[in-house]
Structures are given as C-alpha cells and as structure tokens.
Design an enzyme around this catalytic site. Sequence first.
Site, PDB file in Angstrom:
ATOM      1  N   ASP A 130     -55.478  24.447   1.981  1.00 43.88           N
ATOM      2  CA  ASP A 130     -56.492  24.413   0.922  1.00 43.88           C
ATOM      3  C   ASP A 130     -55.744  24.414  -0.405  1.00 43.88           C
ATOM      4  O   ASP A 130     -54.683  25.039  -0.523  1.00 43.88           O
ATOM      5  CB  ASP A 130     -57.399  25.652   1.021  1.00 43.88           C
ATOM      6  N   LYS A 152     -57.269  31.502  -2.272  1.00 44.26           N
ATOM      7  CA  LYS A 152     -57.871  31.558  -0.939  1.00 44.26           C
ATOM      8  C   LYS A 152     -56.795  31.615   0.151  1.00 44.26           C
ATOM      9  O   LYS A 152     -56.890  32.405   1.094  1.00 44.26           O
ATOM     10  CB  LYS A 152     -58.757  30.318  -0.738  1.00 44.26           C
ATOM     11  N   THR A 160     -69.468  16.229   5.364  1.00 50.29           N
ATOM     12  CA  THR A 160     -70.645  15.356   5.380  1.00 50.29           C
ATOM     13  C   THR A 160     -70.439  14.270   4.334  1.00 50.29           C
ATOM     14  O   THR A 160     -70.295  14.567   3.143  1.00 50.29           O
ATOM     15  CB  THR A 160     -71.910  16.162   5.049  1.00 50.29           C
ATOM     16  N   PHE A 181     -72.034  20.317  12.802  1.00 56.15           N
ATOM     17  CA  PHE A 181     -73.431  20.733  12.690  1.00 56.15           C
ATOM     18  C   PHE A 181     -73.574  22.246  12.649  1.00 56.15           C
ATOM     19  O   PHE A 181     -74.629  22.781  12.928  1.00 56.15           O
ATOM     20  CB  PHE A 181     -74.244  20.174  13.863  1.00 56.15           C
ATOM     21  N   LYS A 184     -75.322  12.586  10.830  1.00 58.40           N
ATOM     22  CA  LYS A 184     -75.289  13.870  10.120  1.00 58.40           C
ATOM     23  C   LYS A 184     -76.365  13.937   9.028  1.00 58.40           C
ATOM     24  O   LYS A 184     -77.143  14.881   8.948  1.00 58.40           O
ATOM     25  CB  LYS A 184     -73.895  14.074   9.530  1.00 58.40           C
ATOM     26  N   ASN A 222     -79.783  16.499   9.238  1.00 57.76           N
ATOM     27  CA  ASN A 222     -80.115  17.513   8.233  1.00 57.76           C
ATOM     28  C   ASN A 222     -81.431  17.184   7.530  1.00 57.76           C
ATOM     29  O   ASN A 222     -82.240  18.063   7.248  1.00 57.76           O
ATOM     30  CB  ASN A 222     -78.981  17.650   7.213  1.00 57.76           C
ATOM     31  N   PHE A 260     -87.209  25.615  13.586  1.00 59.01           N
ATOM     32  CA  PHE A 260     -87.410  25.096  12.218  1.00 59.01           C
ATOM     33  C   PHE A 260     -88.875  24.907  11.859  1.00 59.01           C
ATOM     34  O   PHE A 260     -89.245  24.028  11.097  1.00 59.01           O
ATOM     35  CB  PHE A 260     -86.593  23.809  11.993  1.00 59.01           C
ATOM     36  N   CYS A 319     -75.820  22.958   2.441  1.00 59.37           N
ATOM     37  CA  CYS A 319     -75.955  21.637   3.079  1.00 59.37           C
ATOM     38  C   CYS A 319     -77.280  20.939   2.781  1.00 59.37           C
ATOM     39  O   CYS A 319     -77.281  19.872   2.160  1.00 59.37           O
ATOM     40  CB  CYS A 319     -75.797  21.777   4.579  1.00 59.37           C
ATOM     41  N   LYS A 329     -78.133  19.540  -0.891  1.00 63.28           N
ATOM     42  CA  LYS A 329     -77.248  18.461  -1.367  1.00 63.28           C
ATOM     43  C   LYS A 329     -77.319  17.221  -0.466  1.00 63.28           C
ATOM     44  O   LYS A 329     -77.291  16.084  -0.937  1.00 63.28           O
ATOM     45  CB  LYS A 329     -75.822  18.974  -1.530  1.00 63.28           C
TER      46      LYS A 329
HETATM   47  C1  UDX Z   1     -77.569  23.603   8.178  1.00 66.00           C
HETATM   48  C2  UDX Z   1     -77.729  22.859   9.518  1.00 66.00           C
HETATM   49  O1  UDX Z   1     -78.550  23.629  10.408  1.00 66.00           O
HETATM   50  C3  UDX Z   1     -76.384  22.577  10.141  1.00 66.00           C
HETATM   51  O2  UDX Z   1     -76.539  21.849  11.344  1.00 66.00           O
HETATM   52  C4  UDX Z   1     -75.626  21.755   9.111  1.00 66.00           C
HETATM   53  O3  UDX Z   1     -74.465  21.276   9.589  1.00 66.00           O
HETATM   54  C5  UDX Z   1     -75.439  22.563   7.846  1.00 66.00           C
HETATM   55  O4  UDX Z   1     -76.720  22.867   7.323  1.00 66.00           O
HETATM   56  P1  UDX Z   1     -77.166  26.093   7.395  1.00 66.00           P
HETATM   57  O5  UDX Z   1     -77.241  25.573   6.007  1.00 66.00           O
HETATM   58  O6  UDX Z   1     -76.081  27.044   7.731  1.00 66.00           O
HETATM   59  O7  UDX Z   1     -77.033  24.886   8.451  1.00 66.00           O
HETATM   60  O8  UDX Z   1     -78.541  26.843   7.702  1.00 66.00           O
HETATM   61  P2  UDX Z   1     -79.851  26.674   8.618  1.00 66.00           P
HETATM   62  O9  UDX Z   1     -79.869  27.743   9.627  1.00 66.00           O
HETATM   63  O10 UDX Z   1     -80.008  25.309   9.111  1.00 66.00           O
HETATM   64  O11 UDX Z   1     -80.994  27.002   7.547  1.00 66.00           O
HETATM   65  C6  UDX Z   1     -81.097  26.256   6.347  1.00 66.00           C
HETATM   66  C7  UDX Z   1     -82.186  26.801   5.465  1.00 66.00           C
HETATM   67  O12 UDX Z   1     -83.471  26.541   6.014  1.00 66.00           O
HETATM   68  C8  UDX Z   1     -82.133  28.323   5.246  1.00 66.00           C
HETATM   69  O13 UDX Z   1     -82.391  28.599   3.884  1.00 66.00           O
HETATM   70  C9  UDX Z   1     -83.249  28.854   6.125  1.00 66.00           C
HETATM   71  O14 UDX Z   1     -83.776  30.064   5.658  1.00 66.00           O
HETATM   72  C10 UDX Z   1     -84.258  27.724   6.044  1.00 66.00           C
HETATM   73  N1  UDX Z   1     -85.165  27.656   7.206  1.00 66.00           N
HETATM   74  C11 UDX Z   1     -84.686  27.380   8.445  1.00 66.00           C
HETATM   75  C12 UDX Z   1     -86.540  27.841   7.017  1.00 66.00           C
HETATM   76  O15 UDX Z   1     -86.998  28.077   5.895  1.00 66.00           O
HETATM   77  N2  UDX Z   1     -87.362  27.731   8.092  1.00 66.00           N
HETATM   78  C13 UDX Z   1     -86.918  27.464   9.349  1.00 66.00           C
HETATM   79  O16 UDX Z   1     -87.742  27.376  10.279  1.00 66.00           O
HETATM   80  C14 UDX Z   1     -85.533  27.272   9.536  1.00 66.00           C
END
Ligand code: UDX
Length: 439
Positions: free
Chosen positions: A31, A36, A128, A159, A211, A215, A256, A267, A270
């Site tokens: 890095d 870090k 990504t 992911f 990807k 998302n 979800f 993620c 953006k």
């Molecule tokens: C996400 C993707 O899941 C992952 O596959 C990708 O590579 C990176 O982005 P992450 O950002 O770590 O992962 O979180 P994730 O668990 O997916 O939740 C994202 C956001 O959605 C969170 O703020 C969470 O609170 C919200 N969320 C999730 C909801 O509001 N409702 C849901 O039912 C699920």
Amino acid sequence: MKHIGVIGAGHVGLVTAACFAKMGNFVICADNDIVKIKTLRENQMPFYEPQLENIVKDTVKKGRLVFTSSVNKLVKNSEIIFIAVGTPSTDSGEADLSAIENVIFQIAKVLNSKKQKRTYKLIVEKSTVPVFTGQWVKKSLSILTPTGIEFDVAANPEFLREGAAVNDFMKPDRIVVGVESERAKRILHELYKPLKSPIIFTDIKSAELIKHASNSFLATKISFINAISQICEKCGADIDKVAEGMGYDRRIGMAFLKAGIGYGGSCFPKDIKAFIRLAKRFGISFNLLKEVEKINKQQRVIVIEKALNFLNGSLKNKKICALGASFKPFTDDLRESPAVEVMKMLISKGAKVICYDPVALKNLSRTLPGVLVAQNPYDALKDAELMILLTEWPQFQSLDFKKVKQLMKKPRIIDGRNFLNPQYLKKLGFQYTGIGRKI
Ligand code: UDX
C-alpha cells in the site's frame, strides 16, 4: 502454494491478502499509505473487521504474509498480482481510476527491468471497475513494455461484505473470473479450487459488468422495499409482514428486503453512481437506478420528519440520543453512512446529538465534530428527549429498557432499522415508531 501480490491494503485488499495466505499461499501486500503499512507491521489493524486480526497475525507469524510499501518488491516476487486499490467517485459520479492507472505504470516499470523479462505475470483486477478497464490495462501494459513481456489480464471482482468479509471470502456464493487465456484460467482455477465454490468463468467485460450489476440489483431491492414501507405507513400495513410474505417466494428471496434508513457504505452509493454514468456513456438513461438513489435519500429525511413530529415541530436544543454510527453493524466504517447523514441533519436543525456506537466513535468524532459521543448507551440516553436507532448493533436489542425509560427525559424511540420489539416497548410505556411498521 502460489506467490501472490495484492496491491492495496484497504477492506478488499487486506482481506484478500490475509485469506489467500490462510489458504497456504505466500502473499505480499503493498500500500502506498506508509502509516498503514507501519501499523500492519506493528501487528495492529488499520480498521475493524471480525476474524481478520487473528488471520493476519497468524499468517504473518508463519511467514506467509508480508507488508510492504514497495510495489517494486511485490511485482518482482509475485506471479499473480491482484489490484485492489480504491475507485472512488469523481465529482461527476464516474469511477476515478487514477489509482489503478498509477499502479499499472508502476507494474510496467518493474516489468521492463532486465531480470523480469522472462517471468510471466497475471494481473488481476479486484477493484470494482467500469467495463473496458481490463481492456485498457492490457493495452497500457503492452504499450508500456515495448520489449515484450509475458502477461495476462483477468477480472475477478470481490463480493465481500464488510463485517462478514472473511466468511464471504472463504465461503463465497460464487467466484467470478473473467479471462482471455487458458493459462490465466488454469492459474485462477487452481488458486480458488480449495474454496469448493462455483466458479463462473467468463470474458473480462462480462466479469466487470457482473459486479456493477450485482451491487445495483441489491441496492434496487433495498430501495424497492423502502418504497413499499412508505406505502405501508400511509395505509396502515406492516412492512415486516409484507417483506416476509414476499421473501418466501424463492424467486424473490428474503435477503435485502429490510426497510430502514437506506443503504450506505463504500460500495453501493459509489457503484450505483458509476453505473448510471457508464450507462450514459453508452447512450442509455438508467432512470431506474436514479430512482433507487432518490428513494435512498428520502429514507433519511423520513427520520427527521418523524423526529419533528415527536418533538412538536422543533429540534432546537433538544437532546437526541443516536444509537449507532457505522453504515451497518460489525464495522467501524462511516463512509456514506446513513446514520451520519441523519445526525448531520439533526444537528443542522439545532438538535444536541449524543451518539454511542460500539466501535465507530473514534472515526465519528473526526467525521462529524459537531456530535457528542458517550462511552456507553446509557450515558448517551441520559436526559434524552428522543432515542433514534440508526445502526442495528445486536447489543441494542438487549438494552435494559426499564432503565432506559428512567434515564430518558421522555421515553420516545424512532427505530430507523426496524430492529426493536415495538410491543414490548409500548408495554413499558415508550412512544415508538419504526419505518413502515404497524404498531
Ligand atoms: C456490499 C455488497 O453486499 C458486496 O457484495 C459488495 O462487494 C460491496 O458492497 P457492504 O457495503 O459491505 O457490501 O454491505 P451490505 O451488507 O451489502 O449492506 C449495504 C447497505 O445496505 C448497508 O448500509 C445496509 O444497512 C443496507 N441494507 C442492506 C439495508 O438497508 N437493507 C437490507 O435489507 C440490506
């Protein structure tokens, strides 16, 4: 055992490096953030992620994981080079690829050195990236190494979810690998075979698109259920039951479909922006995703409206306790956190916000200096006129709510994640509202 280099020690890079080392490979992780690297060399973690610290410490001790700030050293000693640097949004919403470009220049420089000319390298995109980035990497490396080196480019998007990243890496639903040669396919197949998960081999462009599409689809699911929650509020239906009833349909699925204050993190926000921009470049107006963003923003405003409702139209000098700051539980990441956005809006309306979060308070004080922080939830709740639950940390479910009621000036709760038990709280004498919940 393979010799692997991972450029970038962020959430994706560090988890990837540590997990490959755990699988028995020899991994160098680089890095350009010297602090870090120093932190990691001193056996400390730059961010919180369950299980990661143990794996890093163990594999470092066994000599299978080393940290460096030198891309030069990494490229020389690795056959497979994963690029896991950040691709943040530019002002226009496109993915900023300057970190990737920089890395490619550095790799090319090393590959041009005499000793490296005969060694094959496989350069793999983990970050990504928009479709066509792989093609650009391949072309750039060919131009930048005129003497001719043996290399392949592949796309292998990650992911993993923060807070569950190690598990997601070791037991993925699927592994997506975009390749253009049999050699690259064989190497990556050997690397991932021990995980015993389905591997989808495809071309590089499709892998890149998988990807962004994945998302965007997940974010769409969240905004969809949030839009339904708004309808539930209007007609008196219950979003938890509606989501459950929908989710039993295997074509829809339960995941979800949790209504709340919306998605955040490093993620989704953006990637959705970047995907809209990418589509526009192809002349496609991705209005569906624009609406997904709009609904997501609206969910935060709904909480402010509910707070105003509870507090007779004014938040000025009202003490409000915010439980949770991270964008979701099991992480201290505040990037694009809906919780932080809500706190910002409350403060701008004159409220005195005091927050408790199990791991994110240090980051919060840096990000939002206007917020007060407490070292435990009860201190945060003392004399509060309102509690707003913003992140669903499990310990918030097991609070002693009888004590909470005594501590608060007025026992009022907005549950921004539909996480608490409304019947129980109402029995105790709390005024409670969730997001689209029937109470
Ligand atoms: C996400 C993707 O899941 C992952 O596959 C990708 O590579 C990176 O982005 P992450 O950002 O770590 O992962 O979180 P994730 O668990 O997916 O939740 C994202 C956001 O959605 C969170 O703020 C969470 O609170 C919200 N969320 C999730 C909801 O509001 N409702 C849901 O039912 C699920």
